[in-house]
Design a protein around this motif. Structure first.
Motif, PDB file in Angstrom:
ATOM      1  N   GLU A  85       0.833  -1.205   0.000  1.00 53.65           N
ATOM      2  CA  GLU A  85       0.000   0.000   0.000  1.00 53.65           C
ATOM      3  C   GLU A  85       0.871   1.261   0.000  1.00 53.65           C
ATOM      4  O   GLU A  85       0.624   2.202  -0.754  1.00 53.65           O
ATOM      5  CB  GLU A  85      -0.940  -0.005   1.206  1.00 53.65           C
ATOM      6  CG  GLU A  85      -1.921   1.141   1.232  1.00 53.65           C
ATOM      7  CD  GLU A  85      -2.898   1.150   0.058  1.00 53.65           C
ATOM      8  OE1 GLU A  85      -3.284   2.256  -0.367  1.00 53.65           O
ATOM      9  OE2 GLU A  85      -3.271   0.072  -0.445  1.00 53.65           O
ATOM     10  N   ALA A  86       1.905   1.276   0.841  1.00 54.98           N
ATOM     11  CA  ALA A  86       2.792   2.442   0.913  1.00 54.98           C
ATOM     12  C   ALA A  86       3.584   2.621  -0.382  1.00 54.98           C
ATOM     13  O   ALA A  86       3.815   3.740  -0.824  1.00 54.98           O
ATOM     14  CB  ALA A  86       3.749   2.303   2.103  1.00 54.98           C
ATOM     15  N   LEU A  87       3.978   1.522  -0.979  1.00 53.21           N
ATOM     16  CA  LEU A  87       4.801   1.558  -2.178  1.00 53.21           C
ATOM     17  C   LEU A  87       3.992   1.838  -3.440  1.00 53.21           C
ATOM     18  O   LEU A  87       4.391   2.642  -4.276  1.00 53.21           O
ATOM     19  CB  LEU A  87       5.527   0.217  -2.331  1.00 53.21           C
ATOM     20  CG  LEU A  87       6.513   0.066  -3.457  1.00 53.21           C
ATOM     21  CD1 LEU A  87       7.725   0.951  -3.232  1.00 53.21           C
ATOM     22  CD2 LEU A  87       6.943  -1.394  -3.576  1.00 53.21           C
ATOM     23  N   ALA A  88       2.846   1.154  -3.558  1.00 54.73           N
ATOM     24  CA  ALA A  88       2.131   1.158  -4.835  1.00 54.73           C
ATOM     25  C   ALA A  88       0.679   1.613  -4.745  1.00 54.73           C
ATOM     26  O   ALA A  88       0.038   1.801  -5.767  1.00 54.73           O
ATOM     27  CB  ALA A  88       2.175  -0.243  -5.429  1.00 54.73           C
ATOM     28  N   GLY A  89       0.164   1.720  -3.527  1.00 49.34           N
ATOM     29  CA  GLY A  89      -1.248   2.056  -3.387  1.00 49.34           C
ATOM     30  C   GLY A  89      -2.160   0.894  -3.712  1.00 49.34           C
ATOM     31  O   GLY A  89      -3.365   1.057  -3.880  1.00 49.34           O
ATOM     32  N   ARG A  90      -1.592  -0.288  -3.801  1.00 52.61           N
ATOM     33  CA  ARG A  90      -2.342  -1.511  -4.103  1.00 52.61           C
ATOM     34  C   ARG A  90      -1.508  -2.714  -3.674  1.00 52.61           C
ATOM     35  O   ARG A  90      -0.326  -2.592  -3.403  1.00 52.61           O
ATOM     36  CB  ARG A  90      -2.656  -1.610  -5.593  1.00 52.61           C
ATOM     37  CG  ARG A  90      -1.404  -1.782  -6.445  1.00 52.61           C
ATOM     38  CD  ARG A  90      -1.707  -1.994  -7.924  1.00 52.61           C
ATOM     39  NE  ARG A  90      -0.483  -2.160  -8.683  1.00 52.61           N
ATOM     40  CZ  ARG A  90       0.183  -3.308  -8.827  1.00 52.61           C
ATOM     41  NH1 ARG A  90      -0.263  -4.405  -8.270  1.00 52.61           N
ATOM     42  NH2 ARG A  90       1.294  -3.356  -9.524  1.00 52.61           N
ATOM     43  N   PHE A  91      -2.155  -3.863  -3.627  1.00 54.46           N
ATOM     44  CA  PHE A  91      -1.487  -5.110  -3.282  1.00 54.46           C
ATOM     45  C   PHE A  91      -0.707  -5.613  -4.496  1.00 54.46           C
ATOM     46  O   PHE A  91      -1.217  -5.589  -5.620  1.00 54.46           O
ATOM     47  CB  PHE A  91      -2.535  -6.152  -2.864  1.00 54.46           C
ATOM     48  CG  PHE A  91      -1.963  -7.344  -2.177  1.00 54.46           C
ATOM     49  CD1 PHE A  91      -1.631  -7.300  -0.833  1.00 54.46           C
ATOM     50  CD2 PHE A  91      -1.756  -8.525  -2.864  1.00 54.46           C
ATOM     51  CE1 PHE A  91      -1.106  -8.411  -0.186  1.00 54.46           C
ATOM     52  CE2 PHE A  91      -1.232  -9.635  -2.231  1.00 54.46           C
ATOM     53  CZ  PHE A  91      -0.908  -9.573  -0.895  1.00 54.46           C
ATOM     54  N   SER A 148       2.079  -9.148 -10.361  1.00 57.06           N
ATOM     55  CA  SER A 148       0.850  -8.829 -11.082  1.00 57.06           C
ATOM     56  C   SER A 148       1.037  -7.458 -11.700  1.00 57.06           C
ATOM     57  O   SER A 148       0.975  -6.452 -11.013  1.00 57.06           O
ATOM     58  CB  SER A 148      -0.331  -8.825 -10.118  1.00 57.06           C
ATOM     59  OG  SER A 148      -0.092  -7.976  -9.019  1.00 57.06           O
ATOM     60  N   PRO A 149       1.373  -7.402 -12.991  1.00 60.06           N
ATOM     61  CA  PRO A 149       1.692  -6.124 -13.616  1.00 60.06           C
ATOM     62  C   PRO A 149       0.559  -5.105 -13.501  1.00 60.06           C
ATOM     63  O   PRO A 149      -0.612  -5.464 -13.510  1.00 60.06           O
ATOM     64  CB  PRO A 149       1.941  -6.482 -15.079  1.00 60.06           C
ATOM     65  CG  PRO A 149       2.222  -7.940 -15.079  1.00 60.06           C
ATOM     66  CD  PRO A 149       1.451  -8.513 -13.921  1.00 60.06           C
ATOM     67  N   VAL A 150       0.958  -3.843 -13.422  1.00 61.27           N
ATOM     68  CA  VAL A 150       0.002  -2.745 -13.405  1.00 61.27           C
ATOM     69  C   VAL A 150      -0.657  -2.691 -14.780  1.00 61.27           C
ATOM     70  O   VAL A 150       0.027  -2.717 -15.789  1.00 61.27           O
ATOM     71  CB  VAL A 150       0.722  -1.408 -13.130  1.00 61.27           C
ATOM     72  CG1 VAL A 150      -0.249  -0.254 -13.238  1.00 61.27           C
ATOM     73  CG2 VAL A 150       1.392  -1.413 -11.776  1.00 61.27           C
ATOM     74  N   GLN A 151      -1.955  -2.623 -14.810  1.00 63.49           N
ATOM     75  CA  GLN A 151      -2.667  -2.501 -16.073  1.00 63.49           C
ATOM     76  C   GLN A 151      -2.997  -1.036 -16.296  1.00 63.49           C
ATOM     77  O   GLN A 151      -3.740  -0.444 -15.532  1.00 63.49           O
ATOM     78  CB  GLN A 151      -3.952  -3.337 -16.037  1.00 63.49           C
ATOM     79  CG  GLN A 151      -3.701  -4.814 -15.775  1.00 63.49           C
ATOM     80  CD  GLN A 151      -2.831  -5.463 -16.817  1.00 63.49           C
ATOM     81  OE1 GLN A 151      -3.012  -5.242 -18.011  1.00 63.49           O
ATOM     82  NE2 GLN A 151      -1.859  -6.252 -16.389  1.00 63.49           N
ATOM     83  N   LYS A 152      -2.417  -0.449 -17.323  1.00 64.15           N
ATOM     84  CA  LYS A 152      -2.649   0.965 -17.603  1.00 64.15           C
ATOM     85  C   LYS A 152      -3.480   1.126 -18.840  1.00 64.15           C
ATOM     86  O   LYS A 152      -3.515   0.347 -19.715  1.00 64.15           O
ATOM     87  CB  LYS A 152      -1.326   1.706 -17.756  1.00 64.15           C
ATOM     88  CG  LYS A 152      -0.583   1.764 -16.451  1.00 64.15           C
ATOM     89  CD  LYS A 152       0.671   2.576 -16.607  1.00 64.15           C
ATOM     90  CE  LYS A 152       1.377   2.648 -15.274  1.00 64.15           C
ATOM     91  NZ  LYS A 152       2.582   3.380 -15.284  1.00 64.15           N
TER      92      LYS A 152
END
Length: 152
Positions: A85-91, A148-152
């Motif tokens: 959460e601190a790093l990415a704002g998501r799991f 789990s790659p970020v989907q943009k």
């Protein structure tokens, strides 16, 4: 914020006691001869890997040794979720994939791409944790683990 500030911030997200717990767990479960220095470096390499994995749309693949630390961290569910959460704002999900095979060339290439992404992200890769060509342990994680790659 400079790259140095960013890397220091990422490393600082891991409290000293958590670092000790991860090192102890990896030592007891998989790498009994690991030194304290290797343990500290392993925690840093895992944090750098996760920082990059959290911010790319590409599949990021850890080396075997980095994956040992990631496995230990995932088992510390609350600190891991807080870190994500601190790093990415998501799991940041750990995604096993046993169907893609164990092709050593693909494994080396995937790890090389990930190591390049880590360097491009302003981190340093440690050769002991990101083995070069012909290293015996360089394909395990490609066969079984990715982010789990970020989907943009």
């Amino acid at each position: 914020m400079t790259i140095t500030d960013t890397t220091k911030t990422v490393y600082d997200l891991l409290a000293p006691q958590l670092r000790t717990d991860l090192i102890t767990m990896v030592r007891e479960d998989s790498w009994p001869e690991m030194t304290d220095d290797e343990g500290e470096r392993g925690v840093d390499q895992m944090a750098a890997f996760l920082a990059v994995a959290a911010n790319t749309t590409e599949k990021a693949t850890p080396s075997l040794r980095v994956d040992l630390f990631w496995h230990a961290f995932v088992l510390h569910t609350k600190p891991y979720a807080d870190f994500c959460e601190a790093l990415a704002g998501r799991f940041i999900h750990h995604v096993p994939d046993r169907t893609s095979g164990h092709n050593p060339i693909e494994g080396r290439n995937a790890m090389r791409r990930t190591a390049d992404m880590i360097c491009e992200g302003g981190f340093t890769t440690d050769p002991e944790f990101w083995p070069a060509d012909h290293a015996a342990d360089c394909t395990q994680s490609y066969a079984g683990c990715s982010d789990s790659p970020v989907q943009k």
